[in-house]
Write a protein that holds these residues in place. Structure first.
Motif, PDB file in Angstrom:
ATOM      1  N   PRO A 297      19.075  -9.700  24.713  1.00 15.53           N
ATOM      2  CA  PRO A 297      18.727  -8.830  23.579  1.00 15.53           C
ATOM      3  C   PRO A 297      19.969  -8.225  22.935  1.00 15.53           C
ATOM      4  O   PRO A 297      20.947  -7.921  23.624  1.00 15.53           O
ATOM      5  N   LEU A 298      19.930  -8.055  21.646  1.00 20.08           N
ATOM      6  CA  LEU A 298      21.048  -7.450  20.931  1.00 20.08           C
ATOM      7  C   LEU A 298      21.104  -5.957  21.229  1.00 20.08           C
ATOM      8  O   LEU A 298      20.111  -5.250  21.085  1.00 20.08           O
ATOM      9  N   LYS A 299      22.288  -5.498  21.641  1.00 17.68           N
ATOM     10  CA  LYS A 299      22.476  -4.081  21.960  1.00 17.68           C
ATOM     11  C   LYS A 299      23.082  -3.385  20.739  1.00 17.68           C
ATOM     12  O   LYS A 299      24.162  -3.755  20.279  1.00 17.68           O
ATOM     13  N   VAL A 300      22.374  -2.391  20.237  1.00 17.05           N
ATOM     14  CA  VAL A 300      22.831  -1.626  19.069  1.00 17.05           C
ATOM     15  C   VAL A 300      22.876  -0.152  19.446  1.00 17.05           C
ATOM     16  O   VAL A 300      21.900   0.382  19.972  1.00 17.05           O
ATOM     17  N   GLU A 301      24.005   0.500  19.193  1.00 12.99           N
ATOM     18  CA  GLU A 301      24.213   1.867  19.671  1.00 12.99           C
ATOM     19  C   GLU A 301      24.561   2.834  18.547  1.00 12.99           C
ATOM     20  O   GLU A 301      25.268   2.468  17.600  1.00 12.99           O
TER      21      GLU A 301
END
Length: 212
Positions: A4-8
């Motif tokens: 999954p793409l990790k966006v912070e």
């Protein structure tokens, strides 16, 4: 299958630009299907580690730039239909207690309600949130078990986590707030949100990643 793409979203409650940027995140989440991870960092620690300073300091004495900065903020408010924002008359506010509280609230499963209350009392109905009495009464008025959060915030694991978040952010390239990471790509400032969304869509498309 790719991970999954990790966006912070790295934030400090003392940054008005982080508050304004966060108000635009739900729409990005809805359009892209990703969920931002909210990461509390101590902006004072970031500044100390990087030699940076707040816009209030860096703009002081510069002709025309503060006025332009204010105009850009007005444009952002209009673009995102933001109506609940007042500059905190006590700015800058020491946010150490607020940010330790954010980590404590996260550990105690109270993050969402704490986060909303903290931003409300900083930038909607602004108060001097580095005053211990004001801090406690503000959160009590929002219905939070603030004494539990205050007690938890004194624990070493909370203090250590905030330091780790801050140090890690600096190591990854952070120098201020708000900062966003899309995978390993870093973006700074509320005016980078369009680029953040474009990067999310590009990485989702190119990497065939799942939404987080």
């Amino acid at each position: 299958m790719a991970a999954p793409l990790k966006v912070e979203f790295h934030f400090d409650f003392g940054s008005p630009n982080a508050y304004l940027a966060e108000l635009a995140l739900p729409a990005i989440e809805q359009r892209t299907g990703v969920k931002f991870d909210y990461v509390p960092v101590l902006l004072g620690g970031v500044y100390k580690a990087t030699g940076n300073m707040s816009p209030a300091e860096s703009l002081r004495g510069i002709k025309n730039k503060p006025e332009y900065n204010a105009r850009e903020t007005e444009r952002f408010l209009r673009r995102h239909n933001i109506t609940k924002f007042r500059m905190n008359p006590f700015f800058p506010v020491n946010t150490l207690a607020l940010m330790r509280g954010a980590v404590a609230a996260e550990f105690e499963g109270m993050f969402e309600s704490y986060f909303r209350a903290a931003y409300h009392h900083m930038w909607v109905e602004p108060k001097k949130m580095d005053d211990t009495r004001v801090f406690r009464e503000a959160f009590l008025s929002s219905g939070l078990d603030v004494d539990r959060i205050i007690a938890r915030a004194q624990q070493d694991d909370v203090k250590k986590k905030l330091i780790e978040n801050t140090s890690s952010a600096v190591a990854r390239g952070t120098f201020g707030s708000p900062t966003f990471f899309v995978g390993n790509e870093i973006y700074f400032g509320k005016d980078s949100l369009r680029d953040v969304e474009d990067e999310i869509l590009m990485q989702l498309s190119s990497g065939k990643r799942k939404t987080a």
